[in-house]
Write an enzyme that holds these catalytic residues in place. Sequence first.
Site, PDB file in Angstrom:
ATOM      1  N   ASP A  48       0.821  -1.218   0.000  1.00 42.01           N
ATOM      2  CA  ASP A  48       0.000   0.000   0.000  1.00 42.01           C
ATOM      3  C   ASP A  48       0.851   1.263   0.000  1.00 42.01           C
ATOM      4  OD1 ASP A  48      -2.238  -1.592   0.117  1.00 42.01           O
ATOM      5  OD2 ASP A  48      -2.570  -1.329   2.264  1.00 42.01           O
ATOM      6  N   TYR A  90       5.442  -8.307   9.168  1.00 37.79           N
ATOM      7  CA  TYR A  90       5.058  -6.896   9.247  1.00 37.79           C
ATOM      8  C   TYR A  90       5.097  -6.400  10.690  1.00 37.79           C
ATOM      9  CZ  TYR A  90       2.885  -7.754   4.640  1.00 37.79           C
ATOM     10  OH  TYR A  90       2.649  -8.094   3.337  1.00 37.79           O
ATOM     11  N   ARG A 132      -4.329  -4.873   7.001  1.00 37.08           N
ATOM     12  CA  ARG A 132      -5.445  -3.944   7.233  1.00 37.08           C
ATOM     13  C   ARG A 132      -6.693  -4.722   7.648  1.00 37.08           C
ATOM     14  NH1 ARG A 132      -7.147  -1.769   2.266  1.00 37.08           N
ATOM     15  NH2 ARG A 132      -5.597  -2.934   1.086  1.00 37.08           N
ATOM     16  N   ASP A 178      -7.887   1.248   7.022  1.00 40.93           N
ATOM     17  CA  ASP A 178      -6.741   1.925   7.630  1.00 40.93           C
ATOM     18  C   ASP A 178      -7.115   3.390   7.856  1.00 40.93           C
ATOM     19  OD1 ASP A 178      -6.490   3.215   5.168  1.00 40.93           O
ATOM     20  OD2 ASP A 178      -4.774   2.044   4.526  1.00 40.93           O
TER      21      ASP A 178
END
Length: 297
Positions: A39, A67, A172, A81
């Site tokens: 993203d 992550y 997300r 998000d």
Amino acid sequence: MIHGIINVYKEKGYTSHDVVARLRGILGQKRIGHTGTLDPDAEGVLPVCLGKATKVCELLADWDKTYRAILLLGQVTDTQDVSGEILETREVTASIKEVYEAIQSFKGEYAQVPPMYSALKVNGKKLYELAREGKTVERKARNVQIHEIKIHEIVLPRISMTVNCSKGTYIRTLCHDIGQKVGCGGCMEQLLRTQVGMFRVEESLRLDEIEVLHDLGQLQEHMAAIDSLFSLYPAVTVKQEYQKLLDNGNELYGRQVGKQGFPGQDGPVRMYGSDGNFQAVYEYLKKENRFRPMKMF
């Protein structure tokens, strides 16, 4: 032309496509491909394949990823998000223990519904394009694997955590789903991809750094060679008199390769030319003492 894989640190504001476009300008070559979208608001590891290495883009996209994320509870958005439109806000009444248990319950396999704001395609059109038109379509849940969730800090409404997961996992959406389970909603506030397979954030290079290294003629020293991706496979070298067979992607037999590194069982091998350059991945069939090509480089 440059061949190999660059561990790029994708900075905020760039799409994965932007990174490829910028690299084409820096390196002066078109044959470049990224290994999966990240993203624009996210940052971190984005392996990019150059030249012959573009043939392994799909392989890298299949690797597990890690992550570092910040989950914000009490807020639901259309993008899942903080960049999206706020749809709902709720008070966070759950205890730290309840939040912790809810997060840990997602470890293992779970059916995740991809977000509307994603690059997945439905009937040839990307979901985020439909979302921008105000349309919502039914998405099938996909099984993803959450190998580990390590919680670093809980200071409600925020949770800092590291997630190690399978390909196709949307962090997300994980944040959104955790919020739903806690009962107050949630979204992702921050995301840093720290690892994709063998590529770690500590060794990643920003685009400006790549440009400088290229100008100095030192970029190749900071790239991964294609054969490094197959380092667990035995290394086999073709004999000089049979080099043309390898060049043409033909099958090879045991007598046509050197004895050093010769495999003892069925399975893939790294195949090198008589000059020592990596050329292909072959599969060895022990019963027939034969090597057949799997992927040529």
